[in-house]
Design a protein around this motif. Structure first.
Motif, PDB file in Angstrom:
ATOM      1  N   LEU A  92       0.826  -1.209   0.000  1.00 37.73           N
ATOM      2  CA  LEU A  92       0.000   0.000   0.000  1.00 37.73           C
ATOM      3  C   LEU A  92       0.860   1.259   0.000  1.00 37.73           C
ATOM      4  CD1 LEU A  92      -2.936  -0.849   2.426  1.00 37.73           C
ATOM      5  CD2 LEU A  92      -3.093  -0.286  -0.002  1.00 37.73           C
ATOM      6  N   ALA A  93       1.943   1.241   0.743  1.00 37.88           N
ATOM      7  CA  ALA A  93       2.830   2.411   0.782  1.00 37.88           C
ATOM      8  C   ALA A  93       3.359   2.714  -0.608  1.00 37.88           C
ATOM      9  CB  ALA A  93       3.979   2.168   1.758  1.00 37.88           C
ATOM     10  N   TYR A  94       3.807   1.691  -1.326  1.00 42.74           N
ATOM     11  CA  TYR A  94       4.339   1.893  -2.677  1.00 42.74           C
ATOM     12  C   TYR A  94       3.232   2.235  -3.671  1.00 42.74           C
ATOM     13  CZ  TYR A  94       8.919   0.242  -1.263  1.00 42.74           C
ATOM     14  OH  TYR A  94      10.136   0.117  -0.658  1.00 42.74           O
ATOM     15  N   ALA A  95       2.054   1.662  -3.511  1.00 42.10           N
ATOM     16  CA  ALA A  95       0.961   1.899  -4.456  1.00 42.10           C
ATOM     17  C   ALA A  95       0.326   3.275  -4.275  1.00 42.10           C
ATOM     18  CB  ALA A  95      -0.106   0.812  -4.292  1.00 42.10           C
ATOM     19  N   LEU A  96       0.193   3.723  -3.046  1.00 34.88           N
ATOM     20  CA  LEU A  96      -0.521   4.970  -2.782  1.00 34.88           C
ATOM     21  C   LEU A  96       0.372   6.199  -2.724  1.00 34.88           C
ATOM     22  CD1 LEU A  96      -3.036   3.699  -0.071  1.00 34.88           C
ATOM     23  CD2 LEU A  96      -3.430   4.024  -2.522  1.00 34.88           C
ATOM     24  N   ALA A  97       1.637   6.028  -2.356  1.00 33.22           N
ATOM     25  CA  ALA A  97       2.510   7.194  -2.182  1.00 33.22           C
ATOM     26  C   ALA A  97       3.943   6.880  -2.610  1.00 33.22           C
ATOM     27  CB  ALA A  97       2.464   7.657  -0.738  1.00 33.22           C
ATOM     28  N   PRO A  98       4.156   6.555  -3.873  1.00 31.33           N
ATOM     29  CA  PRO A  98       5.516   6.199  -4.293  1.00 31.33           C
ATOM     30  C   PRO A  98       6.521   7.346  -4.129  1.00 31.33           C
ATOM     31  CG  PRO A  98       4.058   6.349  -6.191  1.00 31.33           C
ATOM     32  CD  PRO A  98       3.209   6.463  -4.970  1.00 31.33           C
ATOM     33  N   SER A  99       6.078   8.586  -4.336  1.00 30.77           N
ATOM     34  CA  SER A  99       7.009   9.704  -4.188  1.00 30.77           C
ATOM     35  C   SER A  99       7.408   9.884  -2.724  1.00 30.77           C
ATOM     36  CB  SER A  99       6.412  10.994  -4.736  1.00 30.77           C
ATOM     37  OG  SER A  99       5.236  11.334  -4.033  1.00 30.77           O
ATOM     38  N   LEU A 100       6.494   9.626  -1.817  1.00 32.12           N
ATOM     39  CA  LEU A 100       6.822   9.708  -0.397  1.00 32.12           C
ATOM     40  C   LEU A 100       7.840   8.632  -0.020  1.00 32.12           C
ATOM     41  CD1 LEU A 100       6.338  10.881   2.430  1.00 32.12           C
ATOM     42  CD2 LEU A 100       4.443   9.276   2.672  1.00 32.12           C
ATOM     43  N   VAL A 101       7.675   7.439  -0.563  1.00 29.69           N
ATOM     44  CA  VAL A 101       8.629   6.356  -0.303  1.00 29.69           C
ATOM     45  C   VAL A 101      10.013   6.752  -0.805  1.00 29.69           C
ATOM     46  CG1 VAL A 101       9.226   3.969  -0.839  1.00 29.69           C
ATOM     47  CG2 VAL A 101       6.865   4.557  -0.295  1.00 29.69           C
ATOM     48  N   GLU A 102      10.076   7.347  -1.994  1.00 25.02           N
ATOM     49  CA  GLU A 102      11.363   7.779  -2.537  1.00 25.02           C
ATOM     50  C   GLU A 102      12.010   8.838  -1.659  1.00 25.02           C
ATOM     51  OE1 GLU A 102      11.857   8.740  -6.613  1.00 25.02           O
ATOM     52  OE2 GLU A 102      10.449   7.191  -7.259  1.00 25.02           O
ATOM     53  N   ARG A 103      11.218   9.797  -1.176  1.00 29.30           N
ATOM     54  CA  ARG A 103      11.767  10.840  -0.290  1.00 29.30           C
ATOM     55  C   ARG A 103      12.280  10.235   1.004  1.00 29.30           C
ATOM     56  NH1 ARG A 103       7.066  14.752  -1.356  1.00 29.30           N
ATOM     57  NH2 ARG A 103       6.274  13.655   0.444  1.00 29.30           N
TER      58      ARG A 103
END
Length: 65
Positions: free
Chosen positions: A17-28
């Protein structure tokens, strides 16, 4: 064994869910982790491990496992 599979499945759902919903947040967050010293990242890792163990202990002792 089914409890282990259940736990693994739940972890995969949360991680996915983290990768699906907020990939840019994961990258940051990954960039931020790269800028931290290794000792700080290790401390955060151990904090997560201990917190997870406590949650598992609470779940087992309240009848969830």
């Amino acid at each position: 064994m089914s409890t282990v599979l259940l736990a693994l499945g739940l972890v995969m759902i949360v991680e996915g869910l983290a990768y699906a919903l907020a990939p840019s947040l994961v990258e940051r967050m990954l960039e931020m982790l790269r800028s931290l010293p290794e000792s700080a990242v290790r401390q955060v890792g151990w904090l997560v491990v201990v917190s997870g163990a406590i949650l598992v202990w609470v779940a087992v002792n309240t009848g969830a496992g």
